[in-house]
Enzyme design. Sequence first.
Site, PDB file in Angstrom:
ATOM      1  N   CYS A 134      -1.230  -4.248   2.760  1.00  0.00           N
ATOM      2  CA  CYS A 134       0.121  -4.635   2.340  1.00  0.00           C
ATOM      3  C   CYS A 134       1.119  -4.398   3.466  1.00  0.00           C
ATOM      4  CB  CYS A 134       0.507  -3.848   1.091  1.00  0.00           C
ATOM      5  SG  CYS A 134       2.192  -4.155   0.540  1.00  0.00           S
ATOM      6  N   CYS A 137       4.492  -3.067   2.388  1.00  0.00           N
ATOM      7  CA  CYS A 137       4.473  -1.635   2.066  1.00  0.00           C
ATOM      8  C   CYS A 137       4.429  -0.784   3.340  1.00  0.00           C
ATOM      9  CB  CYS A 137       3.239  -1.283   1.239  1.00  0.00           C
ATOM     10  SG  CYS A 137       2.969  -2.365  -0.169  1.00  0.00           S
ATOM     11  N   ASP A 138       3.589  -1.167   4.286  1.00  0.00           N
ATOM     12  CA  ASP A 138       3.255  -0.243   5.375  1.00  0.00           C
ATOM     13  C   ASP A 138       3.709  -0.682   6.761  1.00  0.00           C
ATOM     14  OD1 ASP A 138       2.046   1.440   3.549  1.00  0.00           O
ATOM     15  OD2 ASP A 138       0.126   0.402   3.679  1.00  0.00           O
TER      16      ASP A 138
HETATM   17  P1  FAD Z   1      -2.174  -1.341 -10.552  1.00  0.00           P
HETATM   18  O1  FAD Z   1      -1.398  -0.310  -9.839  1.00  0.00           O
HETATM   19  O2  FAD Z   1      -3.187  -2.131  -9.815  1.00  0.00           O
HETATM   20  O3  FAD Z   1      -2.883  -0.624 -11.781  1.00  0.00           O
HETATM   21  C1  FAD Z   1      -3.864  -1.282 -12.524  1.00  0.00           C
HETATM   22  C2  FAD Z   1      -4.388  -0.330 -13.554  1.00  0.00           C
HETATM   23  O4  FAD Z   1      -5.270  -1.012 -14.445  1.00  0.00           O
HETATM   24  C3  FAD Z   1      -5.206   0.847 -13.002  1.00  0.00           C
HETATM   25  O5  FAD Z   1      -4.755   2.025 -13.600  1.00  0.00           O
HETATM   26  C4  FAD Z   1      -6.642   0.566 -13.452  1.00  0.00           C
HETATM   27  O6  FAD Z   1      -7.348   1.763 -13.740  1.00  0.00           O
HETATM   28  C5  FAD Z   1      -6.367  -0.200 -14.732  1.00  0.00           C
HETATM   29  N1  FAD Z   1      -7.451  -1.058 -15.198  1.00  0.00           N
HETATM   30  C6  FAD Z   1      -8.025  -2.124 -14.580  1.00  0.00           C
HETATM   31  N2  FAD Z   1      -9.013  -2.625 -15.354  1.00  0.00           N
HETATM   32  C7  FAD Z   1      -9.028  -1.868 -16.505  1.00  0.00           C
HETATM   33  C8  FAD Z   1      -9.809  -1.867 -17.691  1.00  0.00           C
HETATM   34  N3  FAD Z   1     -10.792  -2.751 -17.895  1.00  0.00           N
HETATM   35  N4  FAD Z   1      -9.554  -0.931 -18.645  1.00  0.00           N
HETATM   36  C9  FAD Z   1      -8.558  -0.018 -18.469  1.00  0.00           C
HETATM   37  N5  FAD Z   1      -7.780   0.016 -17.368  1.00  0.00           N
HETATM   38  C10 FAD Z   1      -8.032  -0.884 -16.397  1.00  0.00           C
HETATM   39  N6  FAD Z   1       3.862  -1.139  -3.438  1.00  0.00           N
HETATM   40  C11 FAD Z   1       5.104  -0.710  -3.137  1.00  0.00           C
HETATM   41  O7  FAD Z   1       6.061  -1.101  -3.792  1.00  0.00           O
HETATM   42  N7  FAD Z   1       5.295   0.189  -2.120  1.00  0.00           N
HETATM   43  C12 FAD Z   1       4.280   0.690  -1.371  1.00  0.00           C
HETATM   44  O8  FAD Z   1       4.486   1.476  -0.440  1.00  0.00           O
HETATM   45  C13 FAD Z   1       2.948   0.268  -1.686  1.00  0.00           C
HETATM   46  N8  FAD Z   1       1.897   0.725  -0.994  1.00  0.00           N
HETATM   47  C14 FAD Z   1       0.646   0.323  -1.342  1.00  0.00           C
HETATM   48  C15 FAD Z   1      -0.429   0.846  -0.639  1.00  0.00           C
HETATM   49  C16 FAD Z   1      -1.721   0.471  -0.970  1.00  0.00           C
HETATM   50  C17 FAD Z   1      -2.889   1.064  -0.210  1.00  0.00           C
HETATM   51  C18 FAD Z   1      -1.937  -0.484  -2.014  1.00  0.00           C
HETATM   52  C19 FAD Z   1      -3.347  -0.915  -2.383  1.00  0.00           C
HETATM   53  C20 FAD Z   1      -0.859  -1.019  -2.706  1.00  0.00           C
HETATM   54  C21 FAD Z   1       0.436  -0.625  -2.372  1.00  0.00           C
HETATM   55  N9  FAD Z   1       1.536  -1.147  -3.038  1.00  0.00           N
HETATM   56  C22 FAD Z   1       2.789  -0.686  -2.748  1.00  0.00           C
HETATM   57  C23 FAD Z   1       1.390  -2.157  -4.085  1.00  0.00           C
HETATM   58  C24 FAD Z   1       1.467  -1.495  -5.478  1.00  0.00           C
HETATM   59  O9  FAD Z   1       0.577  -0.411  -5.497  1.00  0.00           O
HETATM   60  C25 FAD Z   1       1.140  -2.481  -6.578  1.00  0.00           C
HETATM   61  O10 FAD Z   1       2.006  -3.594  -6.492  1.00  0.00           O
HETATM   62  C26 FAD Z   1       1.298  -1.837  -7.939  1.00  0.00           C
HETATM   63  O11 FAD Z   1       0.492  -0.685  -8.042  1.00  0.00           O
HETATM   64  C27 FAD Z   1       0.913  -2.794  -9.047  1.00  0.00           C
HETATM   65  O12 FAD Z   1       1.048  -2.120 -10.253  1.00  0.00           O
HETATM   66  P2  FAD Z   1       0.287  -2.571 -11.572  1.00  0.00           P
HETATM   67  O13 FAD Z   1       0.715  -1.589 -12.615  1.00  0.00           O
HETATM   68  O14 FAD Z   1       0.500  -4.001 -11.842  1.00  0.00           O
HETATM   69  O15 FAD Z   1      -1.271  -2.425 -11.260  1.00  0.00           O
END
Ligand code: FAD
Length: 307
Positions: A134, A137-138
Amino acid sequence: MAKVYDAIIIGSGPAGYTAAIYAARANLSVLVFQGYQVGGQLMLTSEVENYPGFEEGILGPTLMEKMEQQARRFGAEMLPEDVTAVDFSRRPFVITSDSGSYLARAVIIATGASAKWLGLPSEQRLQGRGVSACATCDGFFFRGKEVAVVGGGDTAMEEALFLTRYASHVTVIHRRDTLRASKIMQERAFKNPKISFIWNSEVIEVLGEDAVTGLRLRNVKTGEEQTLTVEGLFLAIGHQPNTSLFRGLLQMDEAGYIIPVEHTMTNIPGVFAAGDVTDHRYRQAVTAAGDGCRAAIDLERWLESQA
Ligand code: FAD
């Protein structure tokens, strides 16, 4: 008789936890399936510097722990289990995990999307220490440094162009000799003096002990190897939305992202979707959290309309 939750939330990233905070605070009974990655994608990172409210930045896992505690404070229950099946054909909906089946009047899907990685042990070891998926992000951490981007599509070009704001140089590494990116993105990248390309090549090892110091590359045509000195590696080879459970049930695009049909509600009334699972464009913690808020408010209003 089994308890019927007002809301079951699938996923514990910023979208899932924010939805849980809003729904539980609206006096709804809430169960969160946290899934295999409790806390979601931010558990994979160290410093988060762009989430509002933390002027010095905050560690990803700390931010997610705070969100979880905030949701618990209002009574949301948590189960650190994966959902293995859903039955949206009857009401209440049935959500199944290894520990049993749970009933819900409404559901929010916040299962996120996973970045595709190369699958190298060295890449995994150095994630968050120079290896990222990302640039938004970084990128900021690579001011004045040389970095590489892997990929050949629009996202790779966007990431490369974005990184030129910080990095002294960006090398795009692509397995083929032409890009998949749209013409306009290609032109922008080709024109940028800070971007160069290494064609027909793949990364076979990320070098460095505690931080990235370089990449070992192999030419896929000639087999020739070379070392590239960089301090950052950005993967831009796509994301995979975690939606296999819902295939055939919910409206999705070709890549598997859920397409809500009315605000955050999916084509199944009472089933909502929020966060990266619906979003291939922004993919940020704050946008996911905002979506979780919207889904919880939509869910609450929908439940009221059903009463
Ligand atoms: P996610 O955070 O992807 O969470 C998905 C959830 O669903 C998880 O808890 C998983 O366990 C759960 N899940 C999946 N399948 C199932 C299932 N079958 N049953 C139950 N649970 C399930 N964004 C920023 O704004 N700033 C940053 O600095 C930043 N840094 C990042 C660094 C890294 C290395 C990465 C990978 C991403 C970064 N991001 C950052 C992006 C950010 O993390 C995501 O946009 C955000 O986490 C998305 O949130 P979400 O709740 O949609 O999903």
